[in-house]
Design a protein around this motif. Sequence first.
Motif, PDB file in Angstrom:
ATOM      1  N   TRP A  15       0.875  -1.211  -0.002  1.00 54.21           N
ATOM      2  CA  TRP A  15       0.038   0.128   0.036  1.00 54.21           C
ATOM      3  C   TRP A  15       0.956   1.206  -0.088  1.00 54.21           C
ATOM      4  O   TRP A  15       0.613   2.207  -0.424  1.00 54.21           O
ATOM      5  N   HIS A  16       1.964   1.178   0.815  1.00 47.99           N
ATOM      6  CA  HIS A  16       2.759   2.436   0.920  1.00 47.99           C
ATOM      7  C   HIS A  16       3.503   2.685  -0.330  1.00 47.99           C
ATOM      8  O   HIS A  16       3.832   3.906  -0.926  1.00 47.99           O
ATOM      9  N   LEU A  17       3.682   1.400  -1.250  1.00 51.36           N
ATOM     10  CA  LEU A  17       4.311   1.635  -2.587  1.00 51.36           C
ATOM     11  C   LEU A  17       3.495   2.217  -3.456  1.00 51.36           C
ATOM     12  O   LEU A  17       4.155   3.079  -4.366  1.00 51.36           O
ATOM     13  N   THR A  18       2.224   2.479  -3.309  1.00 48.11           N
ATOM     14  CA  THR A  18       1.533   3.499  -4.315  1.00 48.11           C
ATOM     15  C   THR A  18       1.655   4.780  -3.910  1.00 48.11           C
ATOM     16  O   THR A  18       0.972   5.389  -4.634  1.00 48.11           O
ATOM     17  N   ARG A  19       1.975   5.064  -2.713  1.00 46.09           N
ATOM     18  CA  ARG A  19       2.192   6.409  -2.408  1.00 46.09           C
ATOM     19  C   ARG A  19       0.815   7.173  -2.357  1.00 46.09           C
ATOM     20  O   ARG A  19       0.435   8.036  -2.718  1.00 46.09           O
ATOM     21  N   PRO A  20      -0.133   6.543  -1.464  1.00 52.02           N
ATOM     22  CA  PRO A  20      -1.682   6.826  -1.401  1.00 52.02           C
ATOM     23  C   PRO A  20      -1.834   8.437  -1.289  1.00 52.02           C
ATOM     24  O   PRO A  20      -2.821   8.871  -1.489  1.00 52.02           O
ATOM     25  N   HIS A  21      -0.963   9.196  -0.505  1.00 48.34           N
ATOM     26  CA  HIS A  21      -1.277  10.326  -0.143  1.00 48.34           C
ATOM     27  C   HIS A  21      -1.139  11.302  -1.626  1.00 48.34           C
ATOM     28  O   HIS A  21      -1.634  12.333  -1.796  1.00 48.34           O
ATOM     29  N   THR A  22      -0.714  10.614  -2.553  1.00 49.57           N
ATOM     30  CA  THR A  22      -0.456  11.259  -3.953  1.00 49.57           C
ATOM     31  C   THR A  22      -1.748  11.040  -4.685  1.00 49.57           C
ATOM     32  O   THR A  22      -1.916  11.695  -5.678  1.00 49.57           O
ATOM     33  N   LEU A  23      -2.420   9.937  -4.467  1.00 50.95           N
ATOM     34  CA  LEU A  23      -3.585   9.724  -5.309  1.00 50.95           C
ATOM     35  C   LEU A  23      -4.827  10.679  -5.601  1.00 50.95           C
ATOM     36  O   LEU A  23      -5.567  10.443  -6.542  1.00 50.95           O
ATOM     37  N   THR A  24      -4.946  11.492  -4.706  1.00 55.54           N
ATOM     38  CA  THR A  24      -5.695  12.490  -4.798  1.00 55.54           C
ATOM     39  C   THR A  24      -5.622  13.499  -6.054  1.00 55.54           C
ATOM     40  O   THR A  24      -6.612  13.989  -6.334  1.00 55.54           O
ATOM     41  N   ALA A  25      -4.446  13.588  -6.440  1.00 56.10           N
ATOM     42  CA  ALA A  25      -3.926  14.208  -7.697  1.00 56.10           C
ATOM     43  C   ALA A  25      -4.535  13.719  -8.992  1.00 56.10           C
ATOM     44  O   ALA A  25      -4.912  14.379  -9.697  1.00 56.10           O
ATOM     45  N   SER A  26      -5.270  12.393  -8.732  1.00 51.17           N
ATOM     46  CA  SER A  26      -5.770  11.803  -9.777  1.00 51.17           C
ATOM     47  C   SER A  26      -7.241  11.668  -9.551  1.00 51.17           C
ATOM     48  O   SER A  26      -7.957  11.989 -10.339  1.00 51.17           O
ATOM     49  N   PHE A  27      -7.643  11.575  -8.513  1.00 44.13           N
ATOM     50  CA  PHE A  27      -8.871  11.356  -7.954  1.00 44.13           C
ATOM     51  C   PHE A  27      -9.643  12.710  -7.988  1.00 44.13           C
ATOM     52  O   PHE A  27     -10.831  12.737  -8.573  1.00 44.13           O
ATOM     53  N   VAL A  28      -9.153  13.787  -7.512  1.00 40.52           N
ATOM     54  CA  VAL A  28      -9.871  15.073  -7.322  1.00 40.52           C
ATOM     55  C   VAL A  28     -10.175  15.523  -8.825  1.00 40.52           C
ATOM     56  O   VAL A  28     -11.525  16.012  -9.080  1.00 40.52           O
ATOM     57  N   PRO A  29      -9.228  15.599  -9.790  1.00 37.96           N
ATOM     58  CA  PRO A  29      -9.665  15.903 -11.235  1.00 37.96           C
ATOM     59  C   PRO A  29     -10.554  15.228 -12.175  1.00 37.96           C
ATOM     60  O   PRO A  29     -11.620  15.841 -12.562  1.00 37.96           O
ATOM     61  N   VAL A  30     -10.949  13.718 -11.481  1.00 42.89           N
ATOM     62  CA  VAL A  30     -12.163  13.202 -12.248  1.00 42.89           C
ATOM     63  C   VAL A  30     -13.555  13.672 -11.673  1.00 42.89           C
ATOM     64  O   VAL A  30     -14.261  13.831 -12.364  1.00 42.89           O
ATOM     65  N   LEU A  31     -13.455  13.658 -10.463  1.00 41.69           N
ATOM     66  CA  LEU A  31     -14.521  14.364  -9.499  1.00 41.69           C
ATOM     67  C   LEU A  31     -14.967  15.784  -9.932  1.00 41.69           C
ATOM     68  O   LEU A  31     -16.078  16.073 -10.531  1.00 41.69           O
ATOM     69  N   LEU A  32     -13.679  16.639 -10.196  1.00 39.81           N
ATOM     70  CA  LEU A  32     -14.261  18.080 -10.773  1.00 39.81           C
ATOM     71  C   LEU A  32     -14.622  18.011 -12.137  1.00 39.81           C
ATOM     72  O   LEU A  32     -15.494  18.476 -12.575  1.00 39.81           O
ATOM     73  N   GLY A  33     -14.042  17.167 -13.071  1.00 39.24           N
ATOM     74  CA  GLY A  33     -14.321  17.230 -14.377  1.00 39.24           C
ATOM     75  C   GLY A  33     -15.740  16.638 -14.724  1.00 39.24           C
ATOM     76  O   GLY A  33     -16.697  17.247 -15.498  1.00 39.24           O
TER      77      GLY A  33
END
Length: 305
Positions: A15-33
């Motif tokens: 889980w740490h390998l994915t660097r989960p704290h950075t995933l909002t950088a991909s989640f938020v744009p999809v939600l916003l779009g």
Amino acid sequence: MTKVVEADKGFKVWWHLTRPHTLTASFVPVLLGTSMALAIDHETIHFGLFFAMLIASMLIQAATNMFNEYYDYKLGLDNENSVGIGGTIVRHGVAPKTIMMIALSFYGVAMLLGIYICAMTSWWLVAVGLVCMLIGYLYTGGPYPIAYSPFGELVSGAVMGMGIILIAFYIQTGEVTLDAVLISVPSMILVGAIMLSNNIRDIVGDTEGGRKTMAILVGRHNAVTILAAFFVVSYIWIVGLVFLGHLTPWALLVLLSAKKPIDSIKLFRAKEKPLEVMPAMKFTAQTNTIFGFLLAIGLLLSYFL
């Protein structure tokens, strides 16, 4: 190779390998779009496309993080004392080839989701998706890694910020409007801000490693000033769009997030050691996340009310 600590084995390491704290950088744009699609075109949302886009974007982001860890290790930039890395190679003893295989498998799943999205919308998105995935790899891979150049902020912002938003908007509406482009600009800037804050923290190590990031070229003081400008422009941009009628006044909810960037800049000005400025990086990432969520909420409120 570092001996794997028993307590760090298992799911936590992966889980740490994915660097989960950075995933909002991909989640938020999809939600916003997607929220923009509702607010601007007043169409119903295709949730199958929304979730496919969301998962694919997060998989590409996670894979990009893994490419980053793989190539930083191969180039000797990561060690057990490095700050802000996933650490699965240098701290937990995971084989580099294993990380590369996981990253490529994530790309494989993202491609399958992309085929579904294209089949439901337009096959022109194949080219767009492949370019995004190629950039994700070339960010730290290839002979001339983007992350080691002055263009890391620009490229990451354009792809992870504006690009994802516009794709998410397009698959719901079948078009890309001027308003969609204008509203996505702050997201592009704030994703770039995340990369810049990372480079400010790592300026000493990156210089020793031969990188030529923007922070290194302009110097630390100027880099922090540029970061502050990124924040200011993002907020002023939204206020301007509201004033000009491109956005609902509900979009001004983003102003509620203004404390985070202020705290980030204050800390970057007061401290310089990597561990000391880690909270400033966190504040920068939180600015992007909260700003995007509040803007999405404002757009949804304008739709439903």
